[in-house]
Scaffold this motif. Structure first.
Motif, mmCIF file in Angstrom:
data_model
loop_
_atom_site.group_PDB
_atom_site.id
_atom_site.type_symbol
_atom_site.label_atom_id
_atom_site.label_comp_id
_atom_site.label_asym_id
_atom_site.label_seq_id
_atom_site.Cartn_x
_atom_site.Cartn_y
_atom_site.Cartn_z
ATOM 1 N N MET A 65 21.215 4.184 59.279
ATOM 2 C CA MET A 65 21.310 5.593 59.651
ATOM 3 C C MET A 65 21.401 5.728 61.172
ATOM 4 S SD MET A 65 18.941 7.387 56.845
ATOM 5 C CE MET A 65 20.065 8.746 56.604
ATOM 6 N N LYS A 66 22.060 4.802 61.799
ATOM 7 C CA LYS A 66 22.194 4.767 63.257
ATOM 8 C C LYS A 66 22.825 6.059 63.771
ATOM 9 C CE LYS A 66 24.351 1.782 66.785
ATOM 10 N NZ LYS A 66 23.888 2.521 67.845
ATOM 11 N N ASP A 67 22.155 6.646 64.752
ATOM 12 C CA ASP A 67 22.632 7.864 65.424
ATOM 13 C C ASP A 67 22.749 9.072 64.497
ATOM 14 O OD1 ASP A 67 22.753 6.536 67.890
ATOM 15 O OD2 ASP A 67 24.775 5.810 67.474
ATOM 16 N N CYS A 68 21.964 9.107 63.450
ATOM 17 C CA CYS A 68 21.863 10.301 62.597
ATOM 18 C C CYS A 68 20.724 11.150 63.179
ATOM 19 C CB CYS A 68 21.590 9.910 61.150
ATOM 20 S SG CYS A 68 22.963 9.076 60.352
ATOM 21 N N VAL A 69 21.053 11.971 64.156
ATOM 22 C CA VAL A 69 20.049 12.664 64.961
ATOM 23 C C VAL A 69 19.222 13.691 64.186
ATOM 24 C CG1 VAL A 69 21.279 12.277 67.119
ATOM 25 C CG2 VAL A 69 21.733 14.349 65.805
ATOM 26 N N TYR A 70 19.668 14.077 63.022
ATOM 27 C CA TYR A 70 18.925 15.071 62.242
ATOM 28 C C TYR A 70 17.906 14.451 61.287
ATOM 29 C CZ TYR A 70 22.597 18.009 64.099
ATOM 30 O OH TYR A 70 23.457 18.661 64.951
ATOM 31 N N ILE A 71 17.812 13.137 61.299
ATOM 32 C CA ILE A 71 16.792 12.456 60.501
ATOM 33 C C ILE A 71 15.534 12.357 61.347
ATOM 34 C CG2 ILE A 71 16.128 10.292 59.363
ATOM 35 C CD1 ILE A 71 18.311 11.817 57.881
ATOM 36 N N SER B 123 15.855 10.936 65.069
ATOM 37 C CA SER B 123 14.763 11.696 65.679
ATOM 38 C C SER B 123 13.408 11.282 65.124
ATOM 39 C CB SER B 123 14.992 13.197 65.459
ATOM 40 O OG SER B 123 16.173 13.599 66.130
ATOM 41 N N VAL B 124 13.352 10.123 64.507
ATOM 42 C CA VAL B 124 12.085 9.605 63.995
ATOM 43 C C VAL B 124 11.193 9.249 65.192
ATOM 44 C CG1 VAL B 124 10.980 7.724 62.710
ATOM 45 C CG2 VAL B 124 13.097 8.746 61.860
ATOM 46 N N SER B 125 9.950 9.692 65.149
ATOM 47 C CA SER B 125 9.010 9.399 66.232
ATOM 48 C C SER B 125 8.267 8.096 65.940
ATOM 49 C CB SER B 125 7.996 10.541 66.368
ATOM 50 O OG SER B 125 7.066 10.511 65.303
ATOM 51 N N ILE B 126 7.602 7.598 66.938
ATOM 52 C CA ILE B 126 6.814 6.378 66.757
ATOM 53 C C ILE B 126 5.694 6.614 65.748
ATOM 54 C CG2 ILE B 126 5.251 6.776 68.706
ATOM 55 C CD1 ILE B 126 6.757 3.396 67.623
ATOM 56 N N ARG B 127 5.148 7.794 65.721
ATOM 57 C CA ARG B 127 4.103 8.112 64.726
ATOM 58 C C ARG B 127 4.683 8.151 63.316
ATOM 59 N NH1 ARG B 127 -0.580 8.305 67.212
ATOM 60 N NH2 ARG B 127 -0.742 9.369 69.187
ATOM 61 N N GLY B 128 5.886 8.675 63.182
ATOM 62 C CA GLY B 128 6.541 8.718 61.873
ATOM 63 C C GLY B 128 6.893 7.344 61.355
ATOM 64 N N LEU B 129 7.032 6.410 62.279
ATOM 65 C CA LEU B 129 7.396 5.042 61.921
ATOM 66 C C LEU B 129 6.358 4.374 61.026
ATOM 67 C CD1 LEU B 129 9.682 3.070 62.495
ATOM 68 C CD2 LEU B 129 8.388 2.272 64.466
#
Length: 117
Positions: A36-42, A67-73
């Motif tokens: 999902m590279k460069d899918c900015v709405y994820i 747009s996944v954050s480090i916390r979401g990771l």
């Protein structure tokens, strides 16, 4: 005659898929490769949906440029057989949180390989 398909790979580079659209991952019980590279709405909520639906099969996940954050990771700890995770360097800006998250990822899956691009 009924046809059935087993989706094993999705490459959605620079796609406009949204986190809400990730609900369509429900039922993809054979997905092994997801780019999902460069899918900015994820974002974190989209990653949560993906991890919930593909936790037993996903082996490769590229979420660089999302747009996944480090916390979401942290959701990635649910992916039981993930072998390769590709991130981007913006997730590493807060090194202390990044280091802690990576530690959790390796604890949950010692064979995981993480690439930062």
């Amino acid at each position: 005659m009924e046809l059935s398909f087993k989706v094993k790979e999705i490459e959605a580079v620079q796609n406009n898929i949204t986190s809400g659209g990730c609900r369509h991952f429900d039922g993809l019980r054979h997905l092994k490769y997801l780019k999902m590279k460069d899918c900015v709405y994820i974002d974190d909520s989209g990653l949560k949906i993906i991890c919930k639906n593909c936790f037993e099969t996903l082996e490769y996940l590229n979420i660089s440029g999302t747009s996944v954050s480090i916390r979401g990771l942290e959701q990635v700890t649910k992916l039981l057989i993930l072998k390769k995770l590709v991130l981007d360097e913006k997730m590493c800006k807060d090194y202390k949180i990044y280091e802690e998250t990576v530690r959790k990822l390796y604890e949950s899956n010692p064979k995981l390989s993480i690439d930062v691009i």
